[in-house]
Scaffold this motif. Structure first.
Motif, PDB file in Angstrom:
ATOM      1  N   THR A 142       6.621   5.719   0.072  1.00 42.93           N
ATOM      2  CA  THR A 142       5.377   7.256  -0.149  1.00 42.93           C
ATOM      3  C   THR A 142       3.870   6.543  -0.332  1.00 42.93           C
ATOM      4  O   THR A 142       4.125   5.660  -0.309  1.00 42.93           O
ATOM      5  CB  THR A 142       6.440   8.491  -1.397  1.00 42.93           C
ATOM      6  OG1 THR A 142       6.149   7.341  -2.088  1.00 42.93           O
ATOM      7  CG2 THR A 142       7.688   8.547  -0.630  1.00 42.93           C
ATOM      8  N   SER A 143       3.576   7.249   0.697  1.00 38.84           N
ATOM      9  CA  SER A 143       1.950   6.669   0.109  1.00 38.84           C
ATOM     10  C   SER A 143       1.356   8.507   1.202  1.00 38.84           C
ATOM     11  O   SER A 143       1.465   9.260   1.717  1.00 38.84           O
ATOM     12  CB  SER A 143       1.232   5.339   0.950  1.00 38.84           C
ATOM     13  OG  SER A 143       1.514   6.008   2.445  1.00 38.84           O
ATOM     14  N   ARG A 147       4.279  10.190  -4.479  1.00 41.76           N
ATOM     15  CA  ARG A 147       5.374   9.744  -5.218  1.00 41.76           C
ATOM     16  C   ARG A 147       5.923  10.637  -6.626  1.00 41.76           C
ATOM     17  O   ARG A 147       6.831  11.019  -6.134  1.00 41.76           O
ATOM     18  CB  ARG A 147       4.823   8.270  -6.379  1.00 41.76           C
ATOM     19  CG  ARG A 147       5.742   7.676  -7.101  1.00 41.76           C
ATOM     20  CD  ARG A 147       5.703   6.479  -7.594  1.00 41.76           C
ATOM     21  NE  ARG A 147       6.867   6.407  -8.869  1.00 41.76           N
ATOM     22  CZ  ARG A 147       6.520   6.956 -10.159  1.00 41.76           C
ATOM     23  NH1 ARG A 147       5.383   7.621 -10.476  1.00 41.76           N
ATOM     24  NH2 ARG A 147       7.519   6.739 -11.054  1.00 41.76           N
ATOM     25  N   ILE A 168       0.499   9.438  -5.700  1.00 42.64           N
ATOM     26  CA  ILE A 168       0.235  10.838  -5.846  1.00 42.64           C
ATOM     27  C   ILE A 168       1.219  11.210  -5.038  1.00 42.64           C
ATOM     28  O   ILE A 168       2.165  12.719  -5.489  1.00 42.64           O
ATOM     29  CB  ILE A 168      -1.176  11.183  -5.543  1.00 42.64           C
ATOM     30  CG1 ILE A 168      -2.241  10.554  -6.286  1.00 42.64           C
ATOM     31  CG2 ILE A 168      -1.713  13.138  -5.305  1.00 42.64           C
ATOM     32  CD1 ILE A 168      -1.752  10.565  -7.711  1.00 42.64           C
ATOM     33  N   SER A 205       0.736  -1.497  -0.068  1.00 39.32           N
ATOM     34  CA  SER A 205       0.060   0.353   0.408  1.00 39.32           C
ATOM     35  C   SER A 205       0.587   0.896   0.079  1.00 39.32           C
ATOM     36  O   SER A 205       0.657   2.293   0.519  1.00 39.32           O
ATOM     37  CB  SER A 205      -1.459  -0.067   1.050  1.00 39.32           C
ATOM     38  OG  SER A 205      -0.217   0.487   2.322  1.00 39.32           O
TER      39      SER A 205
HETATM   40  C1  LIG Z   1      -0.180  -0.283  -4.293  1.00 39.83           C
HETATM   41  C2  LIG Z   1      -0.393   1.237  -3.747  1.00 39.83           C
HETATM   42  N1  LIG Z   1       0.353   1.655  -4.399  1.00 39.83           N
HETATM   43  C3  LIG Z   1       1.780   3.202  -3.738  1.00 39.83           C
HETATM   44  C4  LIG Z   1       0.549   4.000  -2.516  1.00 39.83           C
HETATM   45  C5  LIG Z   1       0.575   5.177  -2.573  1.00 39.83           C
HETATM   46  O1  LIG Z   1      -0.067   5.623  -3.491  1.00 39.83           O
HETATM   47  P1  LIG Z   1      -0.432   7.445  -3.026  1.00 39.83           P
HETATM   48  O2  LIG Z   1       0.877   8.031  -2.598  1.00 39.83           O
HETATM   49  O3  LIG Z   1      -1.959   7.798  -3.304  1.00 39.83           O
HETATM   50  O4  LIG Z   1      -1.440   7.306  -1.639  1.00 39.83           O
HETATM   51  C6  LIG Z   1      -0.935   3.202  -2.635  1.00 39.83           C
HETATM   52  C7  LIG Z   1      -1.561   3.744  -1.419  1.00 39.83           C
HETATM   53  O5  LIG Z   1      -2.365   3.250  -0.467  1.00 39.83           O
HETATM   54  C8  LIG Z   1      -0.767   1.699  -2.921  1.00 39.83           C
HETATM   55  O6  LIG Z   1      -1.986   1.380  -2.267  1.00 39.83           O
END
Ligand SMILES: Cc1ncc(COP(=O)(O)O)c(C=O)c1O
Length: 284
Positions: free
Chosen positions: A244-245, A211, A209, A184
């Protein structure tokens, strides 16, 4: 005070919030979602998240249930009713309710919209960032459209459970010997040569986003980010690693599969990018 959710036009106590058992989200995981961080009432990276929501909906041919302005108002109202100023807002949209049949309903049905919010503690996140988190690697067994933020998350759930069992915070998914991303979150390393590396935004990863904004922040600091795949072996040799998230912002990774990265302490690059990201999003 009970938590309040928005479900298809009504604000209801979370305990009573429900969707129809024939909702295609429940039957087929036929839906998409977004998670957006709100700090001090300010939505971080709001446009990016709403743009990605539109892209996910378009990819699955689900019509947006409400316009962007209305969605913003609903999200703000959910925050107001829950008396939250620092929160994670979850927006979930499914294809709607129809008699069970894999193909799309013959006659279009209204998509289902659910918005919930839960408290977010930035200070707690800062304390975690000061020590960093550990990750384990797990096979990436997801479908070929990981770029769509679908609610179909079973491989991610299983990988995260494997991480939890190993006492780690996140699982880094490995496909064809390369780390694609986390269960995630997006995965990053600072290589032995000092390159900041993250997987390119192909169909194999969710284009985070956070990232994207972190790449922009790095460039503003005159730091170059190289978007290329990296292997788990390269990650183990890295000077630094981080993820990152929206939920984690920039979070240092201090161990991979039980092996210390950067001496087991958060690295300077992760710290710098985290500060820059917070400054950028908070409008400081
Ligand atoms: C599989 C995955 N990759 C990357 C992300 C990161 O995305 P963001 O930075 O938009 O939260 C998430 C976020 O939940 C995710 O579920």
């Amino acid at each position: 005070m009970p938590r309040i959710a928005y479900v298809n036009g009504a604000y209801v106590p979370l305990a009573e919030a429900a969707v129809n058992v024939e909702d295609r989200g429940y039957q087929f995981a036929d839906g998409v979602y977004e998670v957006c961080l709100v700090v001090g009432g300010r939505f971080w990276d709001e446009e990016g998240h709403l743009d990605r929501l539109d892209r996910s909906l378009a990819a699955l041919e689900i019509a947006p249930p409400v316009g962007r302005r209305a969605l913003r108002l609903i999200a703000s109202e959910v925050l107001r009713r829950n008396r939250l100023r620092d929160a994670l807002v979850y927006i979930q949209i499914t294809r709607g309710v129809a008699a069970r049949n894999h193909a799309f309903p013959m006659r279009p049905v209204p998509p289902s919209l659910v918005v919930t919010a839960k408290r977010f503690d930035l200070e707690k996140s800062e304390r975690l960032a000061a020590i960093g988190v550990s990750v384990v690697t797990a096979p990436d067994i997801r479908w070929g459209r990981a770029d769509i933020k679908s609610v179909s998350l079973l491989p991610n759930v299983l990988a995260k459970q494997a991480a939890a069992k190993a006492g780690a915070t996140e699982a880094w998914l490995v496909r064809d010997g390369k780390v694609t991303e986390g269960a995630s979150s997006n995965a990053w390393i600072v290589t032995e040569a000092g390159e900041i590396v993250t997987h390119p935004a192909t169909h194999e990863i969710l284009s985070g986003i956070t990232r994207r904004t972190v790449i922009d922040c790095a460039e503003a600091l005159q730091l170059k980010v190289v978007e290329r795949p990296f292997s788990a072996a390269e990650a183990l040799r890295a000077q630094e690693a981080f993820l990152t998230s929206a939920t984690n912002l920039v979070m240092p990774v201090v161990a991979i599969d039980g092996r210390k990265i950067g001496g087991g302490r958060p690295g300077p690059m992760a710290r710098r990018l985290r500060e820059a990201y917070i400054r950028h999003c908070a409008g400081r």
